[in-house]
Design a protein around this motif. Structure first.
Motif, PDB file in Angstrom:
ATOM      1  N   LYS A  83       0.825  -1.197   0.000  1.00  0.00           N
ATOM      2  CA  LYS A  83       0.000   0.000   0.000  1.00  0.00           C
ATOM      3  C   LYS A  83       0.871   1.263   0.000  1.00  0.00           C
ATOM      4  O   LYS A  83       0.595   2.208  -0.737  1.00  0.00           O
ATOM      5  CB  LYS A  83      -0.905  -0.028   1.232  1.00  0.00           C
ATOM      6  N   GLU A 116       2.385   1.696  -3.466  1.00  0.00           N
ATOM      7  CA  GLU A 116       1.402   2.220  -4.425  1.00  0.00           C
ATOM      8  C   GLU A 116       1.202   3.717  -4.243  1.00  0.00           C
ATOM      9  O   GLU A 116       1.114   4.463  -5.221  1.00  0.00           O
ATOM     10  CB  GLU A 116       0.070   1.499  -4.264  1.00  0.00           C
ATOM     11  N   HIS A 117       1.135   4.162  -2.990  1.00  0.00           N
ATOM     12  CA  HIS A 117       0.972   5.592  -2.729  1.00  0.00           C
ATOM     13  C   HIS A 117       2.195   6.373  -3.202  1.00  0.00           C
ATOM     14  O   HIS A 117       2.053   7.469  -3.752  1.00  0.00           O
ATOM     15  CB  HIS A 117       0.711   5.846  -1.251  1.00  0.00           C
ATOM     16  N   ASN A 118       3.377   5.828  -2.980  1.00  0.00           N
ATOM     17  CA  ASN A 118       4.594   6.508  -3.439  1.00  0.00           C
ATOM     18  C   ASN A 118       4.621   6.631  -4.957  1.00  0.00           C
ATOM     19  O   ASN A 118       5.019   7.671  -5.495  1.00  0.00           O
ATOM     20  CB  ASN A 118       5.847   5.771  -2.955  1.00  0.00           C
ATOM     21  N   ARG A 145       2.023   6.767  -6.873  1.00  0.00           N
ATOM     22  CA  ARG A 145       1.009   7.760  -7.224  1.00  0.00           C
ATOM     23  C   ARG A 145       1.543   9.170  -6.982  1.00  0.00           C
ATOM     24  O   ARG A 145       1.272  10.087  -7.767  1.00  0.00           O
ATOM     25  CB  ARG A 145      -0.257   7.508  -6.413  1.00  0.00           C
ATOM     26  N   ILE A 160      -2.727  11.651   0.165  1.00  0.00           N
ATOM     27  CA  ILE A 160      -1.882  10.471  -0.013  1.00  0.00           C
ATOM     28  C   ILE A 160      -0.811  10.413   1.071  1.00  0.00           C
ATOM     29  O   ILE A 160      -0.514   9.331   1.591  1.00  0.00           O
ATOM     30  CB  ILE A 160      -1.265  10.461  -1.426  1.00  0.00           C
ATOM     31  N   GLU A 187      -2.362   9.030   4.101  1.00  0.00           N
ATOM     32  CA  GLU A 187      -2.557   7.584   3.946  1.00  0.00           C
ATOM     33  C   GLU A 187      -1.247   6.828   4.174  1.00  0.00           C
ATOM     34  O   GLU A 187      -1.237   5.758   4.785  1.00  0.00           O
ATOM     35  CB  GLU A 187      -3.113   7.262   2.557  1.00  0.00           C
ATOM     36  N   ILE A 188      -0.150   7.369   3.690  1.00  0.00           N
ATOM     37  CA  ILE A 188       1.159   6.743   3.904  1.00  0.00           C
ATOM     38  C   ILE A 188       1.497   6.725   5.391  1.00  0.00           C
ATOM     39  O   ILE A 188       1.957   5.714   5.921  1.00  0.00           O
ATOM     40  CB  ILE A 188       2.259   7.459   3.090  1.00  0.00           C
TER      41      ILE A 188
END
Length: 87
Positions: A42, A45-47, A49, A65, A68-69
């Protein structure tokens, strides 16, 4: 008028699993591996994005984001502490 009662069904015994005969064995280390890989994936994926976003145009999405990280990293740290690993 007589009242009729429904027929009584025989009780079925509950399923019991013994460690020697159970097809599914629970291993806490496996659960930790699954959860840790979920959070690491997860975060990755955020990185990815974040690399596609522009600070001037997507400031709110970048902030979301980043939160979320941070949430995923905190969850990973809590998971590590519960599992007995040093974070």
């Amino acid at each position: 008028m007589r009242r009729q009662h429904p027929p009584v069904a025989p009780e079925t015994p509950a399923l019991t699993f013994h460690s020697s005969t159970s097809p599914f064995l629970f291993n806490p280390a496996d659960a930790w591996n699954v959860m840790s890989s979920y959070y690491l994936e997860k975060i990755q994926e955020h990185n990815e994005r974040l690399q596609q976003l522009n600070l001037l145009e997507d400031a709110r999405e970048i902030a979301t984001i980043c939160h979320e990280i941070i949430r995923a990293k905190k969850a990973l740290c809590k998971l590590s502490v519960r599992a007995g690993y040093l974070a």
